[in-house]
Design an enzyme around this catalytic site. Structure first.
Site, short mmCIF file in Angstrom:
data_model
loop_
_atom_site.label_atom_id
_atom_site.label_comp_id
_atom_site.label_asym_id
_atom_site.label_seq_id
_atom_site.Cartn_x
_atom_site.Cartn_y
_atom_site.Cartn_z
N GLN A 127 35.82 -37.67 98.08
CA GLN A 127 35.67 -37.93 96.64
C GLN A 127 34.64 -39.02 96.32
OE1 GLN A 127 39.62 -38.38 95.25
NE2 GLN A 127 39.24 -37.28 93.37
N SER A 133 30.55 -34.55 90.81
CA SER A 133 31.57 -35.10 89.90
C SER A 133 31.05 -36.33 89.16
CB SER A 133 32.83 -35.50 90.67
OG SER A 133 33.49 -34.36 91.11
N TYR A 228 37.60 -24.84 92.70
CA TYR A 228 36.70 -24.23 91.74
C TYR A 228 37.33 -22.96 91.17
CZ TYR A 228 32.81 -27.14 93.35
OH TYR A 228 31.97 -28.19 93.64
P1 NAD Z 1 32.87 -26.58 87.51
O1 NAD Z 1 31.75 -27.46 87.04
O2 NAD Z 1 32.62 -25.62 88.61
O3 NAD Z 1 33.41 -25.74 86.24
C1 NAD Z 1 33.81 -26.38 85.05
C2 NAD Z 1 35.08 -25.78 84.54
O4 NAD Z 1 34.84 -24.46 84.03
C3 NAD Z 1 36.19 -25.61 85.60
O5 NAD Z 1 37.32 -26.33 85.21
C4 NAD Z 1 36.43 -24.10 85.64
O6 NAD Z 1 37.79 -23.78 85.87
C5 NAD Z 1 36.00 -23.69 84.25
N1 NAD Z 1 35.71 -22.26 84.06
C6 NAD Z 1 35.13 -21.37 84.90
N2 NAD Z 1 35.04 -20.15 84.32
C7 NAD Z 1 35.56 -20.29 83.07
C8 NAD Z 1 35.73 -19.41 81.97
N3 NAD Z 1 35.36 -18.13 82.03
N4 NAD Z 1 36.29 -19.90 80.85
C9 NAD Z 1 36.68 -21.18 80.76
N5 NAD Z 1 36.54 -22.08 81.76
C10 NAD Z 1 35.98 -21.63 82.90
O7 NAD Z 1 34.17 -27.43 87.89
P2 NAD Z 1 34.29 -28.96 88.29
O8 NAD Z 1 34.20 -29.80 87.07
O9 NAD Z 1 33.31 -29.25 89.34
O10 NAD Z 1 35.78 -29.08 88.84
C11 NAD Z 1 36.57 -28.01 89.27
C12 NAD Z 1 37.92 -28.55 89.77
O11 NAD Z 1 37.75 -29.30 90.96
C13 NAD Z 1 38.62 -29.47 88.80
O12 NAD Z 1 39.99 -29.20 88.87
C14 NAD Z 1 38.40 -30.83 89.36
O13 NAD Z 1 39.39 -31.76 88.98
C15 NAD Z 1 38.43 -30.53 90.83
N6 NAD Z 1 37.72 -31.56 91.59
C16 NAD Z 1 38.29 -32.07 92.71
C17 NAD Z 1 37.60 -33.04 93.44
C18 NAD Z 1 38.18 -33.64 94.68
O14 NAD Z 1 39.32 -33.39 94.98
N7 NAD Z 1 37.38 -34.40 95.42
C19 NAD Z 1 36.36 -33.47 93.03
C20 NAD Z 1 35.80 -32.93 91.88
C21 NAD Z 1 36.50 -31.96 91.16
#
Ligand code: NAD
Length: 377
Positions: A127, A133, A228
């Site tokens: 992280q 992020s 994702y």
């Molecule tokens: P992302 O940038 O890939 O996508 C943004 C958001 O769009 C996501 O929440 C996804 O579910 C949503 N999405 C995709 N298709 C969609 C649709 N058709 N309609 C509506 N929404 C849609 O995602 P992100 O911001 O990089 O994060 C994804 C997940 O990973 C989150 O839950 C985040 O908390 C998690 N995460 C975990 C870590 C970690 O554990 N180190 C780090 C970063 C993010």
């Protein structure tokens, strides 16, 4: 080990890879750090600040690229810079690997060990290095401010002797890192916020920030092991659009952040839906770089459809470059620190390591990441 950070070559990029505080941390590890002259100018860090932090300032990047053991940068390297690197150099940067396979091929051919910042795994341990992020979080904040600036009304409710102004309605589609920060920012400014994501698990997070989660029954969806979202079927997407149309018609500001890692972003707002929105509504399409969530958004342009303004600016984190550089630089420093052998004062590059097996894309003359190798065939 010699670490070098050159200036960014993309003229529109104001973020920088390394800030002086990171130079202090890297030199404390026992590394020799060099930066190209003027590296911090776009974020108001002077060469003397880098020098005071322990960096050597070099005017000519070419010989330093050739002697560096580790190169740290923000954007993917130009091909000429790759040609200058020595074999077995460790190169850490964003690489845009899903659209630019040529750069990955060149890194492999040069024998460079390229760590791709887009591919850092979504694990607790990684992280601190997760630059997608850190930058998405800032982008979510910027998207709200951009929208607020363009809106012809205010965010908070105002009760004055001259009358009561209702709060603005903000609708956020996609509640990942950027979406969550957008909800928090819009709430702080006093708006009424609704949000939707295909991952129903985020409902609690939306509520905890004071937003209302919009429910759509899409049936089976799920997410990848990395957290994702998975791609929706055409039927699911059509069903989603129906509800989105109703919510968008009510909103003053719509921010779309929906992405599917490594694939084109889904088109969620069609032209027909835009035509049903109120004139004066602002739509910020944060997915514009990966194809766009809004049918007619154009990268780096504002366009108007039926009185609705669609903002398609790329690199929103780059609009707060000092904060974005500080965060990115920390991500890089944490990565180096994590793999640093304090006794030998070297970077331990084990391709089988749980983090590196995801983000090391080229090594020892080959493309070692399976997904990228398939794209390069
Ligand atoms: P992302 O940038 O890939 O996508 C943004 C958001 O769009 C996501 O929440 C996804 O579910 C949503 N999405 C995709 N298709 C969609 C649709 N058709 N309609 C509506 N929404 C849609 O995602 P992100 O911001 O990089 O994060 C994804 C997940 O990973 C989150 O839950 C985040 O908390 C998690 N995460 C975990 C870590 C970690 O554990 N180190 C780090 C970063 C993010």
């Amino acid at each position: 080990m010699r670490i070098f950070s050159p200036t960014e070559t993309e003229s529109s990029e104001r973020r920088v890879a390394i800030v002086p505080a990171s130079v202090t941390k890297l030199t404390a590890l026992g590394a020799q750090v060099a930066v190209e002259a003027g590296i911090g100018a776009s974020v108001n860090f002077s060469d003397p600040e880098y020098r005071d932090a322990g960096a050597q300032i070099v005017a000519d990047r070419r010989p330093t690229l050739a002697s560096a053991d580790i190169v740290l940068r923000l954007r993917k390297p130009p091909l000429a810079d790759i040609a200058a690197l020595k074999r077995a150099c460790i190169h850490v940067s964003f690489l845009d690997p899903f659209t630019d396979v040529e750069t990955v091929r060149a890194l492999a051919a040069a024998g460079v060990s390229a760590i791709c910042m887009e591919m850092i795994p979504r694990s607790t341990i990684a992280q601190k290095m997760d630059a997608l992020s850190s930058q998405a979080s800032l982008a979510g904040y910027v998207a709200v401010l951009l929208g607020a600036n363009r809106l012809d009304r205010i965010f908070p409710m105002m009760m004055t002797p001259a009358g009561t102004i209702p709060p603005a309605k903000v609708f956020i589609i996609g509640v990942g890192v950027a979406g969550l920060q957008a909800i928090a920012t819009a709430k702080r400014l006093g708006a009424v916020v609704e949000a939707f994501d295909t991952r129903p698990g985020v409902e609690e997070q939306v509520k905890s920030l004071g937003g209302k989660f919009v429910k759509v029954d899409l049936g089976e969806i799920g997410q990848t092991a990395q957290g994702y979202a998975k791609e929706l079927t055409p039927e699911q997407l059509a069903k989603q659009r129906e509800v989105m149309e109703q919510r968008c018609a009510q909103a003053d500001l719509v921010i779309t952040t929906a992405q599917v890692f490594g694939r084109k972003a889904p088109v969620i707002i069609t032209k027909a839906m835009l035509e049903k929105m109120k004139p004066g509504t602002i739509v910020v399409d944060m997915a514009v770089e990966s194809g766009g969530n809004v049918e007619c958004s154009i990268p780096d342009e504002d366009i108007v459809v039926n009185g609705v303004k669609i903002i398609g600016w790329r690199n929103l984190a780059g609009r707060v470059p000092r904060a974005a550089s500080a965060m990115y630089s920390s991500n890089l420093t944490n990565l180096v620190d994590h793999f640093w052998d304090r006794t030998a004062k070297t970077f331990r590059l084990d391709p089988a390591n749980e983090i590196l097996r995801d983000c090391l894309v080229t090594h020892d003359g080959a493309i070692v990441n399976e997904r990228i190798r398939t794209l390069a065939l």
